[in-house]
Enzyme design. Sequence first.
Site, PDB file in Angstrom:
ATOM      1  CD  GLU A 176      -2.802   0.936   2.617  1.00 24.07           C
ATOM      2  OE1 GLU A 176      -2.453   0.414   3.273  1.00 24.07           O
ATOM      3  OE2 GLU A 176      -3.712   1.907   2.741  1.00 24.07           O
ATOM      4  CE  LYS A 230      -7.454   1.509   3.312  1.00 23.05           C
ATOM      5  NZ  LYS A 230      -6.409   1.940   3.875  1.00 23.05           N
ATOM      6  CB  CYS A 235      -4.766  -1.417   4.367  1.00 26.55           C
ATOM      7  SG  CYS A 235      -3.648  -1.783   5.847  1.00 26.55           S
TER       8      CYS A 235
END
Lengths: 293, 293
Positions: B42, B115, B152
């Site tokens: 990331e 995300k 994540c």
Amino acid sequence: MKFKTALIQMAMSADPSANLHKAVQKIREAANMGANVICLPELFRSPYFCQKEDAEFFNLAEPIPGPSTEELGKVAAETKTVVIASLFEKRAPGLYHNTTALIGPDGKLAGMYRKMHIPDDPSYYEKYYFTPGDLGYRAFDTSAGKIGVLVCWDQWYPEAARLTALQGANILFYPTAIGWHPHEKAQYGAAQRDAWRTVQRGHAIANGVFVAAVNRVGHEKPEPSAPGLEFWGASFIADPFGVVVAEASTDEEEILLHEIDTARVEETRRNWPFLRDRRIDTYGGITERFGGK
Amino acid sequence: MKFKTALIQMAMSADPSANLHKAVQKIREAANMGANVICLPELFRSPYFCQKEDAEFFNLAEPIPGPSTEELGKVAAETKTVVIASLFEKRAPGLYHNTTALIGPDGKLAGMYRKMHIPDDPSYYEKYYFTPGDLGYRAFDTSAGKIGVLVCWDQWYPEAARLTALQGANILFYPTAIGWHPHEKAQYGAAQRDAWRTVQRGHAIANGVFVAAVNRVGHEKPEPSAPGLEFWGASFIADPFGVVVAEASTDEEEILLHEIDTARVEETRRNWPFLRDRRIDTYGGITERFGGK
């Protein structure tokens, strides 16, 4: 709030009365150890009859409330415990469920959960016996706080754990009957048991709840020549961060006792605030079968 | 279909150009090892700037397509690989996302994922920087079959994994930046890393998909006197039954290579047919915040 929970890992005989008697004795024993909430394995009144399809086995079903909840109600009242009991429910002629009854310390039926996800695989022919549940995902108010109940195959479904946790449950109980096919055990047995444990630990983590899985033990054969199923025991309790805090053997009857401190739910969720950030505006596709198709 | 995937576990310096150069070199190295699909950690172009809130850091953001995808496109085309690259996207002045670009072996941008779940915790101040994603959960058609990308904090959400798997993904990639607070490491470090691994293995199991998590390594401090974060590496690949088939160290740069056989997805799902039995008629509550309230 703190309470002690006991998971009754047991083996079943062919005699439903003997199994009930054994369960009652073990509930007394667990209560003597200090347990406040006691959970029995899935369909504890009989061998796991779903290993074959036979209409005679519908005779094992009973209404809820009925004979089992009456007998368990007596011992729940006597011991002042909450008893979680998985039963073969006869709802109407030709309509049966895999149902878990929750009995309060007053001995009365406090709630019911009908197994929502029904398996059907070699030696687990449950779709023949059980109509899928229609009572939804529930958290029951008890003297030990809010308790969620799901059953066995539900274990593999994150949706079931999530929906029960969203009802406010601090702990999810999973009465279970899962075992090895003897011919698969050497090659796949360890991975199967680990996957079963891991996916449930994942529910504990994702939801910040305790998870308690209660399995049976024993090698049960529908007839002497059949390979049967070796139920792998390994009942366990995971804390809200997925740590296994208590675990039973794979082959012995055991009473697994552990103190649950519901403050751990809030503590864990404060440090890992997953519920805060759920994108509920984007989850609509969960109610679709596949790819919007 | 079989392909080889490589996870680039790397440490980042303060210099974005140097990080990009290092990533390009490692992509070449991975391709030389036989990799077809290569995933970076990331926000690999910079230190994890979200350790503090500072408007200057918005200068790190760039459009997509933009300088990074152009440079990575060259090496993707040169090596004929799929490259998965997590970037700080500038969509408009004052509007930024944590976005992963998927670049095809022709060097062109093949897809983007923004995300969806944005954390905000001490030293992970992402809500300051990133607007939550609005592109939904996607599986991208590539030369290596359907690939899902999440990032994540999405790791902790079973809904994100499920929705991506339902789009047909055989593998979920999770570019990641997760580490220990030094003062927590001794007491909680092992449990934190285990929970992180376990919940993702659970997604693999529940969905019958491969999961590949790619973390950074290194102890990064926003200023010399700050405790900073010790990124714990431990990038891993789990198979569709949750078995960890490859795993990196906690503190070294590594290229983790593994062959993915998508036939394992079907094999696993045939033996553990969870998708068959989802009770989509009962999952509506997933789009509610809590208890129907």
